[in-house]
Every structure is written in C-alpha cells, then in structure tokens.
Design a protein around this motif. Structure first.
Motif, PDB file in Angstrom:
ATOM      1  N   ASP A   1       0.815  -1.218   0.000  1.00 12.29           N
ATOM      2  CA  ASP A   1       0.000   0.000   0.000  1.00 12.29           C
ATOM      3  C   ASP A   1       0.846   1.265   0.000  1.00 12.29           C
ATOM      4  OD1 ASP A   1      -2.335  -1.521   0.096  1.00 12.29           O
ATOM      5  OD2 ASP A   1      -2.230  -1.679   2.291  1.00 12.29           O
ATOM      6  N   ARG A   2       2.167   1.107  -0.102  1.00 14.74           N
ATOM      7  CA  ARG A   2       3.067   2.244   0.071  1.00 14.74           C
ATOM      8  C   ARG A   2       3.646   2.696  -1.263  1.00 14.74           C
ATOM      9  NH1 ARG A   2       8.786   2.133   3.304  1.00 14.74           N
ATOM     10  NH2 ARG A   2       8.932   0.180   2.117  1.00 14.74           N
ATOM     11  N   THR A   3       3.526   3.979  -1.562  1.00 13.70           N
ATOM     12  CA  THR A   3       4.183   4.555  -2.736  1.00 13.70           C
ATOM     13  C   THR A   3       5.659   4.750  -2.389  1.00 13.70           C
ATOM     14  OG1 THR A   3       2.169   5.687  -3.439  1.00 13.70           O
ATOM     15  CG2 THR A   3       4.244   6.505  -4.334  1.00 13.70           C
ATOM     16  N   VAL A   4       6.532   4.185  -3.230  1.00 16.53           N
ATOM     17  CA  VAL A   4       7.956   4.137  -2.868  1.00 16.53           C
ATOM     18  C   VAL A   4       8.842   4.960  -3.795  1.00 16.53           C
ATOM     19  CG1 VAL A   4       7.730   1.866  -1.783  1.00 16.53           C
ATOM     20  CG2 VAL A   4       8.319   2.016  -4.215  1.00 16.53           C
ATOM     21  N   ASN A   5       8.255   5.856  -4.584  1.00 15.74           N
ATOM     22  CA  ASN A   5       9.046   6.645  -5.540  1.00 15.74           C
ATOM     23  C   ASN A   5      10.303   7.246  -4.919  1.00 15.74           C
ATOM     24  OD1 ASN A   5       6.485   6.279  -6.816  1.00 15.74           O
ATOM     25  ND2 ASN A   5       6.924   8.015  -8.170  1.00 15.74           N
ATOM     26  N   HIS A   6      10.177   7.754  -3.694  1.00 14.20           N
ATOM     27  CA  HIS A   6      11.307   8.443  -3.073  1.00 14.20           C
ATOM     28  C   HIS A   6      11.840   7.705  -1.842  1.00 14.20           C
ATOM     29  CE1 HIS A   6      10.389  11.644  -5.841  1.00 14.20           C
ATOM     30  NE2 HIS A   6       9.151  11.727  -5.378  1.00 14.20           N
ATOM     31  N   VAL A   7      11.470   6.441  -1.722  1.00 17.58           N
ATOM     32  CA  VAL A   7      11.962   5.622  -0.611  1.00 17.58           C
ATOM     33  C   VAL A   7      13.310   5.018  -1.006  1.00 17.58           C
ATOM     34  CG1 VAL A   7      11.531   3.576   0.815  1.00 17.58           C
ATOM     35  CG2 VAL A   7       9.630   5.088   0.182  1.00 17.58           C
ATOM     36  N   PRO A   8      14.353   5.151  -0.211  1.00 20.28           N
ATOM     37  CA  PRO A   8      15.656   4.560  -0.544  1.00 20.28           C
ATOM     38  C   PRO A   8      15.551   3.052  -0.757  1.00 20.28           C
ATOM     39  CG  PRO A   8      15.849   6.041   1.334  1.00 20.28           C
ATOM     40  CD  PRO A   8      14.389   5.869   1.079  1.00 20.28           C
ATOM     41  N   SER A   9      16.428   2.535  -1.584  1.00 14.09           N
ATOM     42  CA  SER A   9      16.410   1.114  -1.926  1.00 14.09           C
ATOM     43  C   SER A   9      16.449   0.235  -0.678  1.00 14.09           C
ATOM     44  CB  SER A   9      17.608   0.794  -2.827  1.00 14.09           C
ATOM     45  OG  SER A   9      17.621  -0.566  -3.169  1.00 14.09           O
ATOM     46  N   ARG A  10      17.277   0.599   0.285  1.00 12.39           N
ATOM     47  CA  ARG A  10      17.457  -0.248   1.472  1.00 12.39           C
ATOM     48  C   ARG A  10      16.190  -0.342   2.320  1.00 12.39           C
ATOM     49  NH1 ARG A  10      20.062   4.553   2.419  1.00 12.39           N
ATOM     50  NH2 ARG A  10      19.267   5.793   4.182  1.00 12.39           N
ATOM     51  N   ASP A  11      15.280   0.609   2.122  1.00 11.66           N
ATOM     52  CA  ASP A  11      14.063   0.629   2.933  1.00 11.66           C
ATOM     53  C   ASP A  11      12.833   0.109   2.190  1.00 11.66           C
ATOM     54  OD1 ASP A  11      15.474   1.770   5.056  1.00 11.66           O
ATOM     55  OD2 ASP A  11      15.190   3.798   4.253  1.00 11.66           O
ATOM     56  N   ARG A  12      13.037  -0.523   1.049  1.00  9.35           N
ATOM     57  CA  ARG A  12      11.894  -0.971   0.244  1.00  9.35           C
ATOM     58  C   ARG A  12      11.469  -2.408   0.531  1.00  9.35           C
ATOM     59  NH1 ARG A  12      11.879   1.843  -5.735  1.00  9.35           N
ATOM     60  NH2 ARG A  12      12.363   3.966  -5.011  1.00  9.35           N
ATOM     61  N   ASP A  13      12.205  -3.106   1.353  1.00  9.33           N
ATOM     62  CA  ASP A  13      11.869  -4.488   1.709  1.00  9.33           C
ATOM     63  C   ASP A  13      11.804  -5.394   0.487  1.00  9.33           C
ATOM     64  OD1 ASP A  13      11.335  -6.586   3.383  1.00  9.33           O
ATOM     65  OD2 ASP A  13       9.177  -6.195   3.523  1.00  9.33           O
ATOM     66  N   ILE A  14      12.819  -5.249  -0.368  1.00  7.48           N
ATOM     67  CA  ILE A  14      12.927  -6.134  -1.544  1.00  7.48           C
ATOM     68  C   ILE A  14      14.314  -6.777  -1.529  1.00  7.48           C
ATOM     69  CG2 ILE A  14      11.231  -4.984  -3.012  1.00  7.48           C
ATOM     70  CD1 ILE A  14      14.897  -4.289  -3.590  1.00  7.48           C
ATOM     71  N   ALA A  15      14.453  -7.884  -2.245  1.00  8.63           N
ATOM     72  CA  ALA A  15      15.755  -8.540  -2.397  1.00  8.63           C
ATOM     73  C   ALA A  15      15.975  -8.804  -3.875  1.00  8.63           C
ATOM     74  CB  ALA A  15      15.795  -9.851  -1.613  1.00  8.63           C
ATOM     75  N   MET A  16      17.171  -8.515  -4.345  1.00 12.62           N
ATOM     76  CA  MET A  16      17.447  -8.614  -5.781  1.00 12.62           C
ATOM     77  C   MET A  16      18.502  -9.677  -6.058  1.00 12.62           C
ATOM     78  SD  MET A  16      17.805  -5.440  -8.386  1.00 12.62           S
ATOM     79  CE  MET A  16      17.763  -5.663 -10.169  1.00 12.62           C
ATOM     80  N   VAL A  17      18.275 -10.453  -7.113  1.00 12.60           N
ATOM     81  CA  VAL A  17      19.242 -11.450  -7.581  1.00 12.60           C
ATOM     82  C   VAL A  17      19.675 -11.027  -8.979  1.00 12.60           C
ATOM     83  CG1 VAL A  17      19.673 -13.875  -8.098  1.00 12.60           C
ATOM     84  CG2 VAL A  17      18.108 -13.258  -6.234  1.00 12.60           C
ATOM     85  N   PHE A  18      20.979 -10.798  -9.139  1.00 11.96           N
ATOM     86  CA  PHE A  18      21.496 -10.248 -10.386  1.00 11.96           C
ATOM     87  C   PHE A  18      22.000 -11.353 -11.317  1.00 11.96           C
ATOM     88  CE2 PHE A  18      21.971  -6.856  -7.269  1.00 11.96           C
ATOM     89  CZ  PHE A  18      21.478  -5.747  -7.957  1.00 11.96           C
TER      90      PHE A  18
END
Length: 408
Positions: free
Chosen positions: A65-82
């Motif tokens: 429910d959160r708009t994250v346009n200006h939320v820093p990457s570390r605070d987005r609660d996501i994990a990335m696999v490159f």
C-alpha cells in the motif's frame, strides 16, 4: 509479502529517451511475473525502478500500500538477484548468505536459523564452509538466491539470473526457481530476454517493446492469442513463420492465398476468428507456428486443401522430432514488426532475401518423417491454429475487438 503496482510509470533520461513509457502493470501478492522482450525494451529499467536503482520520472510505484518513488532502496523491503552472482570470494557460503543480515545487526541465533533454512531449501547444507571458488555456477547462483531468501523480503527481483549458466543447468535452475517461488509464495518479478524461460516460469508474462507494455497474460494465452504481430512473433521457439497472404472466397469457403500456395481455412477457423470474414480480398500477415506443420504423409486425416508444397533446405534431427526447413513459393511478410523481430534474432534482411526465391518456413515434424535435404515435401497445416494479423497496425484478427484489447 506484498504486491507491486506500476501506475503510469515512465523513465525519461536527460537526452529525452523514454526507456519506459506510461507502464501500467499490477503484480498481485505472491505472483510470479516475468518481464520479457528484446534487448533495450525497458524491462531491466522497470525492474531497477522497483529496486530503487533508477529514479522514476513520471507516475507512481507501489509496493503493498506504500508509494515508494522516493523511498531509498534499502528501505523498500525487496531482495534482488542479479545476472552476476556478486559473491564475496573471501567469505564462506554461510557468510555470503548471512552478509545482509549481519549488516542489519540481526541476532546471531536468528541469522543461523535463517541461513540453515535457506541452505536446506537450496541444497547447500554441505557447502556452507566452502568459498565461492569451490562451487559450480549453479551452486553459486543458489548462494545468491539464499542471500535473498534469508532477508524474508516483501518481493524478489531477478534480473536474468540464469544467463551465465550453460543450457542444461539453465533448464534445471528454471525448475528449481519456479518450485522455490511456489514454496515461499513471495511476489517475484523476473526479467529475461529468453522467452522459453518466460513461458515456463511465469504465472503471467508481460511482453515489452520499446519501453511499452504490449500484452500481459498467462503464457498459454500469449501463445494462443497474441494481441499483435510482435507478441506472436516473439513468443514461441522456433519462431512463428510469417508470410504475406490474401483472403479469397472459393466454394463458399475462405482461402488464404500466398504465392502459389492455397490453404482452405475451414469453418472451425472462421468460427474462432469471425472478424476474418471482413478481410475477403485483402492482404494480411499469416502466422503459422512450426508445431502446426507436419509431414503430410504422416497425417492421414489432413485435407489436400490444407497443405503447403515446398522443397527441403535443411533438416535437424532432435530424436523425438525433426526440425524441417523448407522453401515455398510464397512471399515472406516484411513489416516494421517483422524487421524488429529479425533484428532481435540477428536475422536482419533475411525476409527480403527470402522473397527473391520464396519464403523459408520451419516445421516441427514427427520423428517418423523420412524427408531429406533437397527433396520436395508436402506439408500438412493445422488450420485451426493459424494466426492472422493486420499488416499496418500489426493487430491480431480474432473477433473484431482487438483494438480495445490491445495494451500499449
């Protein structure tokens, strides 16, 4: 866990380039969504905007429910696999998996519990003390997956994670990642250029082109009912055969005429695509998937009015089937969509060259076929599975509502 929503999201670079244009896409909680398309279509840029690695120029991006346009990457609660495993070579497998948790000063007992759980899920328990250099490519990718899993994120983001693996290992890892996502139930956005990966892994697949969403649907629906020529030509391996044809009426039936080739469409085809009746006398693009072509001598039930005649130029025996390349007296379709698909496949100019002596088609023949190079061949066509597209707009021709159904 949480869903992810793109609401009119665009990425515009300082030189005016729109890498992503007005993307509208909702990934529901727990869904495995695959973004697929040619190189430079904007799929990785879209993923990086979710990750917070690219700024959003227009629109809103929501995680939960959160708009994250200006939320820093570390605070987005996501994990990335490159694509690259990005492992620390001097750390053990255990410490690589635990690295993010230790940075957050997670209690040691919690770290140990999560690492052991991830290692068990990924079959890495016996490798926890090893360094990355002692692992195979597939095992290193599992470590990278483990590092993402232990964070227990709201969403996984995967950017072509299998592209560095050999073909056999890619097939194995496709199945493992799909099963893992099912077991964890975590919302996953997976970017790939490989449409076979897209079709075998995604709950839904979003096809992108030049920064715009073309179609988002289940893999089977994309295959059976592509909204336009680009999607139809991009989805499927080997790719759909595309020829120029004119619809003519003959004995009360519609016939697709392509050069000297004549294919009676039959009532079943017209009932499935009633809008075709409005194209009598008009030229369109006829799409035939390789799996809908077979050696007519093996098809006892096929009608002589639903066949192509050609000359074999190449056969590829694959054990359970034979890929047969054959030339027919028919013009290959040459449109902007076809040119773009050819550029992505590295076959630019092939359609134009083909037209000098007819189109070269590919058929997925049964293993019992005896056709050989240089021989004439009669090819049965499953007309129920034919595809038809408007040459100008590229839209698929089905029931007349294609313009409303088109995305992007």
């Amino acid at each position: 866990m949480a869903g992810v929503a793109f609401e009119g999201v665009s990425k515009i670079y300082p030189d005016g380039t729109r890498a992503v244009n007005q993307l509208e896409l909702e990934i529901v909680d727990g869904e495995f969504m695959v973004l697929v398309g040619p190189s430079g279509c904007g799929k990785t840029t879209a993923l990086r905007m979710v990750a917070g690695l690219e700024e959003i120029s227009e629109g809103a991006l929501k995680i939960g429910d959160r708009t994250v346009n200006h939320v820093p990457s570390r605070d987005r609660d996501i994990a990335m696999v490159f694509q690259s495993y990005a492992l620390y070579p001097h750390l053990s497998v255990y410490d690589n998996i635990a690295f993010g948790l230790k940075l957050k000063k997670t209690p040691k007992a919690v770290v140990a519990e999560r690492v052991q759980k991830a290692a068990q899920l990924l079959g890495l328990e016996e490798y926890l003390d090893r360094k990355p250099r002692a692992l195979s490519g597939g095992q290193r990718q599992r470590v990278a997956m483990g590092r993402a899993i232990v964070r227990e994120p709201a969403a996984f983001l995967m950017d072509e994670p299998l592209s560095n693996l050999d073909a056999k290992l890619r097939v194995q890892m496709r199945a493992e990642i799909s099963q893992l996502q099912t077991d964890l139930g975590v919302t996953t956005i997976y970017v790939t250029h490989d449409q076979v990966e897209a079709m075998t892994m995604g709950d839904r697949v979003a096809v992108m082109r030049k920064g715009e969403l073309q179609q988002v649907d289940s893999p089977q629906q994309l295959y059976d009912r592509p909204v336009n020529l680009f999607v139809g030509g991009f989805i499927g391996s080997p790719a759909m055969n595309l020829v120029e044809a004119t619809l003519e009426k003959e004995n009360g039936d519609l016939v697709a005429v392509a050069g000297s080739q004549r294919i009676a469409l039959g009532a079943e085809t017209l009932n499935a695509r009633p809008a075709l009746r409005g194209y009598e006398g008009r030229t369109l693009v006829l799409g035939i998937r390789p799996e809908d072509l077979d050696d007519a001598s093996l098809e006892e039930s096929s009608s002589e009015h639903q066949r192509l005649n050609g000359k074999v130029t190449l056969t590829e025996a694959l054990g359970s089937e034979v890929m047969v390349h054959f030339k027919v007296d028919a013009p290959a379709a040459v449109t902007d969509d076809v040119r773009e698909l050819a550029k992505d496949a590295g076959t630019e100019g092939l359609a134009e060259r083909n037209n000098e002596a007819g189109a070269t088609l590919v058929g997925r023949f049964g293993a019992r076929t005896k056709v050989g190079n240089g021989e004439s061949v009669e090819v049965a066509v499953d007309t129920r599975a034919l595809h038809f597209f408007e040459p100008e707009s590229g839209l698929g021709i089905y029931d007349g509502n294609e313009r409303e159904a088109s995305i992007g």
